[in-house]
Write a protein that holds these residues in place. Sequence first.
Motif, mmCIF file in Angstrom:
data_model
loop_
_atom_site.group_PDB
_atom_site.id
_atom_site.type_symbol
_atom_site.label_atom_id
_atom_site.label_comp_id
_atom_site.label_asym_id
_atom_site.label_seq_id
_atom_site.Cartn_x
_atom_site.Cartn_y
_atom_site.Cartn_z
ATOM 1 N N VAL A 80 7.852 -6.212 14.055
ATOM 2 C CA VAL A 80 6.673 -5.517 14.186
ATOM 3 C C VAL A 80 6.042 -5.375 12.746
ATOM 4 N N TRP A 81 6.960 -5.101 11.729
ATOM 5 C CA TRP A 81 6.235 -4.892 10.539
ATOM 6 C C TRP A 81 5.376 -5.944 9.895
ATOM 7 N N ALA A 82 6.211 -7.302 10.274
ATOM 8 C CA ALA A 82 5.381 -8.523 9.635
ATOM 9 C C ALA A 82 3.900 -8.789 10.463
ATOM 10 N N THR A 83 3.794 -8.715 11.851
ATOM 11 C CA THR A 83 2.413 -8.850 12.227
ATOM 12 C C THR A 83 1.724 -7.598 11.834
ATOM 13 N N MET A 84 2.227 -6.403 11.884
ATOM 14 C CA MET A 84 1.238 -5.419 11.323
ATOM 15 C C MET A 84 0.795 -5.582 9.790
ATOM 16 N N LEU A 85 1.483 -6.172 9.088
ATOM 17 C CA LEU A 85 1.157 -6.305 7.538
ATOM 18 C C LEU A 85 0.150 -7.413 7.878
ATOM 19 N N VAL A 86 0.211 -8.470 8.445
ATOM 20 C CA VAL A 86 -0.827 -9.415 8.538
ATOM 21 C C VAL A 86 -2.099 -8.824 9.165
ATOM 22 N N GLU A 87 -2.013 -8.288 10.067
ATOM 23 C CA GLU A 87 -3.223 -7.531 10.550
ATOM 24 C C GLU A 87 -3.921 -6.436 9.837
ATOM 25 N N LEU A 88 -2.929 -5.820 8.817
ATOM 26 C CA LEU A 88 -3.568 -4.831 7.934
ATOM 27 C C LEU A 88 -4.439 -5.791 6.800
ATOM 28 N N ILE A 89 -3.918 -6.902 6.486
ATOM 29 C CA ILE A 89 -4.603 -7.759 5.426
ATOM 30 C C ILE A 89 -5.828 -8.359 6.038
ATOM 31 N N CYS A 90 -5.858 -8.678 7.507
ATOM 32 C CA CYS A 90 -7.235 -9.074 8.032
ATOM 33 C C CYS A 90 -8.217 -8.041 8.024
ATOM 34 N N LEU A 91 -7.721 -6.848 8.600
ATOM 35 C CA LEU A 91 -8.579 -5.535 8.839
ATOM 36 C C LEU A 91 -9.132 -5.332 7.322
ATOM 37 N N SER A 92 -8.448 -5.493 6.141
ATOM 38 C CA SER A 92 -8.956 -5.334 4.854
ATOM 39 C C SER A 92 -9.955 -6.290 4.416
ATOM 40 N N ALA A 93 -9.787 -7.740 4.714
ATOM 41 C CA ALA A 93 -10.748 -8.411 4.653
ATOM 42 C C ALA A 93 -12.025 -8.361 5.526
ATOM 43 N N PHE A 94 -11.804 -7.892 6.781
ATOM 44 C CA PHE A 94 -13.121 -7.621 7.482
ATOM 45 C C PHE A 94 -13.863 -6.394 6.829
ATOM 46 N N THR A 95 -13.042 -5.310 6.147
ATOM 47 C CA THR A 95 -13.787 -4.333 5.527
ATOM 48 C C THR A 95 -14.432 -4.799 4.316
ATOM 49 N N THR A 96 -13.836 -5.500 3.606
ATOM 50 C CA THR A 96 -14.486 -5.947 2.407
ATOM 51 C C THR A 96 -15.834 -6.811 2.525
ATOM 52 N N ARG A 97 -15.718 -7.538 3.525
ATOM 53 C CA ARG A 97 -16.841 -8.304 4.048
ATOM 54 C C ARG A 97 -18.229 -7.469 4.520
#
Lengths: 753, 753
Positions: A86-103
């Motif tokens: 679970v921690w791995a998928t969550m970590l990747v999801e967090l990265i994705c979410l931060s990318a969307f936020t940056t954009r």
Amino acid sequence: DRKTVRQEDSKTATKTKPSGGDLDLAAVYVSDAQYNRNIFFDTSPQAVRLYLLYNHWVPQVLLYVFILVDLCLAIFEDPAVVPLPVWATMLVELICLSAFTTRLVHYAKVIPRDKFWKDPKNICIIVIVLLSLLDMMIYGALKATDHNAVRWSRVLRPLLLVNVTEGRQLRRAFRSIRNALPQIFLVFLLFIFSVLMFSLMALKLFVKRDLKTTEGEPYFTHYLDIVFDLYVLVTTANSPDVMMPAYNANFFFAIFFFLYILVNTYIFMSVFLAVVYNSYKKYLKEEVRQLVRAKRHKMARAFAVLQERREEGAEPVVTRDCWNQLVRLVQSDISTAHRELLWSVSDDKNQGYIGKLAFVQLADLLNIQVITMKSRPHPLQTLCPALYLSPPSRLLCRVVQHRAFVIAFDLIILVNAVFIGLDEEDPVIGNSEWVFLALYMLEILLKLYAFEPRAFFSRHNFWNWFDTIIVISALIATIVNTAVESSLHYSPREILDIVFVLRVLRLIRVVDSIKRFRTIINTLIRIGPTILTFGQLIVVIYYIFAMVGMELFKGKVRYVESSDPQQTDCGNPLLKDSAFANRNYCKNNFNDVVSSFILLMELTVVNQCSGFTAVTHKSARLFFVLFHIVVVIIIINIFVAFVLEAFSVEYSVEKGDLQTSLEKKINELELAVAQEQQEENLVDSMETSDNDLGSGQSAKSKPALMFKIASKRYRTVDGLLQRMFEADLSPDDFAAEEDADTPNFSNPIFSSA
Amino acid sequence: DRKTVRQEDSKTATKTKPSGGDLDLAAVYVSDAQYNRNIFFDTSPQAVRLYLLYNHWVPQVLLYVFILVDLCLAIFEDPAVVPLPVWATMLVELICLSAFTTRLVHYAKVIPRDKFWKDPKNICIIVIVLLSLLDMMIYGALKATDHNAVRWSRVLRPLLLVNVTEGRQLRRAFRSIRNALPQIFLVFLLFIFSVLMFSLMALKLFVKRDLKTTEGEPYFTHYLDIVFDLYVLVTTANSPDVMMPAYNANFFFAIFFFLYILVNTYIFMSVFLAVVYNSYKKYLKEEVRQLVRAKRHKMARAFAVLQERREEGAEPVVTRDCWNQLVRLVQSDISTAHRELLWSVSDDKNQGYIGKLAFVQLADLLNIQVITMKSRPHPLQTLCPALYLSPPSRLLCRVVQHRAFVIAFDLIILVNAVFIGLDEEDPVIGNSEWVFLALYMLEILLKLYAFEPRAFFSRHNFWNWFDTIIVISALIATIVNTAVESSLHYSPREILDIVFVLRVLRLIRVVDSIKRFRTIINTLIRIGPTILTFGQLIVVIYYIFAMVGMELFKGKVRYVESSDPQQTDCGNPLLKDSAFANRNYCKNNFNDVVSSFILLMELTVVNQCSGFTAVTHKSARLFFVLFHIVVVIIIINIFVAFVLEAFSVEYSVEKGDLQTSLEKKINELELAVAQEQQEENLVDSMETSDNDLGSGQSAKSKPALMFKIASKRYRTVDGLLQRMFEADLSPDDFAAEEDADTPNFSNPIFSSA
């Protein structure tokens, strides 16, 4: 905004030369007009630079990569195809979410603050990101304390595709659906009323007759079951099973089913299509009209930024110099010759400057694909002219360019098709493959000898590229296969599969030789880009249904490898001896995201869900009925409406004025490809025959540089429609359109028809 | 022909009054124009009389009765539903054939000889009659000598429907199909090419994998079987069964099927529809344009016959007197008031005569349905004015006319629906039926009390008629049922079935109360007449396939009444344990014409033919594939195209000019139904609400006679299109159109798009 333009108008009128910042701003306006972007950015130089960065292809591609990664997380999350912690998928999801936020933050810096908060798509992204974070926290907390938890925010992920700035086409598709909904809903109510009436009649007719289905169950005894069975009959999935018991009892009951099918399957389904089609057509026209106005408005702004006055009181103009700089900024890869051509079209009277009306055309001129053809001598001619221009070499070139050469290779392809169909374990057949490969390679080499290689592999020669790639891949795959086979004494199925697929794909080329097919195929290829939009739409809908379906049905049906597939119960005793298990449908389940997508595809074609109601509850039918309504009644109909409109527009629209004037100019300058070739070549952009353009011997009599317009027709239906509405708008109409990205038309209501 | 008109022109100019024969001739022209008949008859008085007889409704109805009898003979001929001796059916067929011959001889006497022999439909009828006679003789001879014989000429029978003079609409439908064929054929070739390519790929991918279907048979091993299976997948009949073995082996193979379904089921089927739709639209417009010209031409001829010159050199005119006689001849049931109204529209300036332009409108004016409404007092008012006009009676009338009255009865209908759904053996429910019947009767009586009965039952009040007939039928059926039940102590199912169906039908009325539904339903009703044309088309195609299917498959599959339906083999050992027999499809067979029609209907919905290939040969699939191509790809698509076009026209066409001028005149004369009522009433012709028109109290303030136009829109799509093209034609364009019934347009070719 009009006022701003006016102010800038008076401001620039006093200036003599536009500054670099002005050019940047104008270039942004032109490029927005060219690609139909409708973003109201700040006009300060800093904001313009940020905006240029925002529109750069790298962040755009990155954004889509992150969205894709986010969507693909479903493969690794429980229920997973490939389980990850679970921690791995969550970590990747967090990265994705931060990318969307940056954009999003980047976007917020580009456009004025009030515009940002008024735009629903920004709000949507913020809400999606926040809800995802919340869901991750809840899920983490519940998992840590060993509770049952559901990742409900996964349903929201595909909505990102819709709400990012680049999802313009997708938003438009959703808007057309939203606009068709009121009318679809009315017809749907009538349709449901009709189904309910027929069901009531069926109940009264059959309930006391004690009929049995083939499975020995009572037939048509419960009202809601009848309603569901008759609804499924509309999808044709249970025909003729549903009518057999009644028909066996008395053949007059066939009349009941005949009327039902006539009214509901044929008439109502056609009416759905008609309503969707009409509303789609109406809305599309309105939307494209707005796009055209927005484009003009942007071009007028660009003009306002760049304009100078030659003398006091004269009309403002843009000079050639300034125009050249602008075009170079907007489209850095444009050739000088192409730019000169465009200028000579705009500046018709050769004055050295152009007015507003001529300037506004620029975005459209840039959108017309002009192919610059340099008639260069063949490299072999430069290397060894004596040999290349010798009579045998010339004869060879003429043979390759002859129609019979094409026909000969079409015949070879047909023979090859027969050989592919035969058993490849026969040594004669197996070895024949080498012969065919050699022949195809020879064909390519001969063509490269006869035609100029750069012309042969120019960007628009789709079939040449297709051919070469397929033949070379087939060659490589066959060699690898032989090597592996001779070392292992066995050829792995995966490599063989690839070899076979490539062999069959090679045969497709035969279609290209038949001219009448080519036009249909080109229409289909032109429809292509929009089919991608529908692909995204389908992915959004499928993803949402897959997520919900996985939560509802995961693990209920399992595929168990067994010796006797007839005796399986799909890992669920409830399915023992059911038709679902007997027909070996066990792999049709919601156990992971890939299976779910495949199942949903099957459901789109034929809506069969008996297995899932058996393992859960009858109310599970609601899920499947809802899926049918959304995908088949709405989305597939919108798709069909789109294809219909695309063909209608193809049939009815003449070539645009602007393109004609460009062509006229090309002809005037005597730079056109000769007329007889035009007839042959310009009809479609994806041509094989470059005729003798690239070959050495005829090059001398022609100018070194020639143009042709890539396609007589616009590449997309949109382009065509834009051209249509441009004619409606008066050329002086530059009224500003605020917020054209989210226009809000009054919904067409049925009674207004 | 133009010359003839010119000659008559000069001839009649010298006459003062048209003779009776001239009037007859002109009436025939006008009536031909009104009904779009295009028959070039002799203009001699004798031929005109014969032609009038030819167009009389009695011989026309008789002709259709004979065609029907001829078609129904299939019920009694071997393989028969009700066997009759061969001599009986042959005798009846001979009578039918002689009737067709008589009709044809009549036609031959009406039109010039050279026209008769040039017309392919006459040749067709002659050939059909001769071939039928030949077939009967051969069959009789073979039967007499105990040989096996086939009645092959039965295939020709439905062609009579197409080739009789009255089959205009049907011929037009066939012409649109013929015109769409070249394009459909091109797309079809591409589609077949795609299926063949996918099949080849499937063969290479699966042949060596030793996969098995659920029935344990080898999966995808023979090329032609694969082609057929994948073709059936396009019809969605064998989805997902056909992909399960491959999918179970490896889920990557789902991609293959996904691509296949996307390309062939969705894209190609949409392209078929698009091609059919565009060609249909194009052809329809061309055909209607020709119809409009032919109509004008006929009206111009009628004018030429009747015209007089008021003074030398003046424009020829038609006098009011002559016009009145003509209209009375053309439409004998027209009311004087209606005729006066039409005259006042034509003779705008009240001159007492009209010119050519005004005269030509007559056919269209006659086609506009004007409802003459006499505002008569209620019969009770005349009988007993004191009582009927007393305050309680007035209150009652006002209550019945109130919106709440409609809503109250809608609620009663809903309660009734629930009661119908419940078990009628419960005495409370059983008796409630009487209550509901009483309520519905009460409603009708109250309405008859409040509204003038003749207005209530006027021809255009569809829903009033529907209501009354259904309620009274239900009452009679319920009484009969109770009577039978009390005498036999048992109620026969047949009567009960009728009672139940009538009860449910009663509920349909609720749709009429909701205004938004009403508009959709009216559009559907307007499509109705053309759906009948498609019905005939389907009957023609089904009949031909049924005849061929009966010869190929009769007796191969039989329905055997058995105790255990699961163990049946449909009377054929080859079907033992097949899916066909297990699913109890035995009644789906070609053993008689009724079963064949029902089976063909099922095949239209889902193309399943495994049973028939099992009992005959794999090549029997050709029959089913051909049926699918003809019915689903061509006919159903033409039907959908028609519905699409009907809705498009509804959306896009404004009211015709002529109708507006008629309405203007009605308003001018202050004979119109009050404006607020118009808004309500004129929207659709099938209205319940006659409001207070017929009721006594408001009648005094209004003229005794009022008009309204039956429908704001034209009744048929044709009418609408005709109106559209009338605008295109210049009003002075009276060019003759020869032989407009069989126009021969150049076929639209795909590449011309």
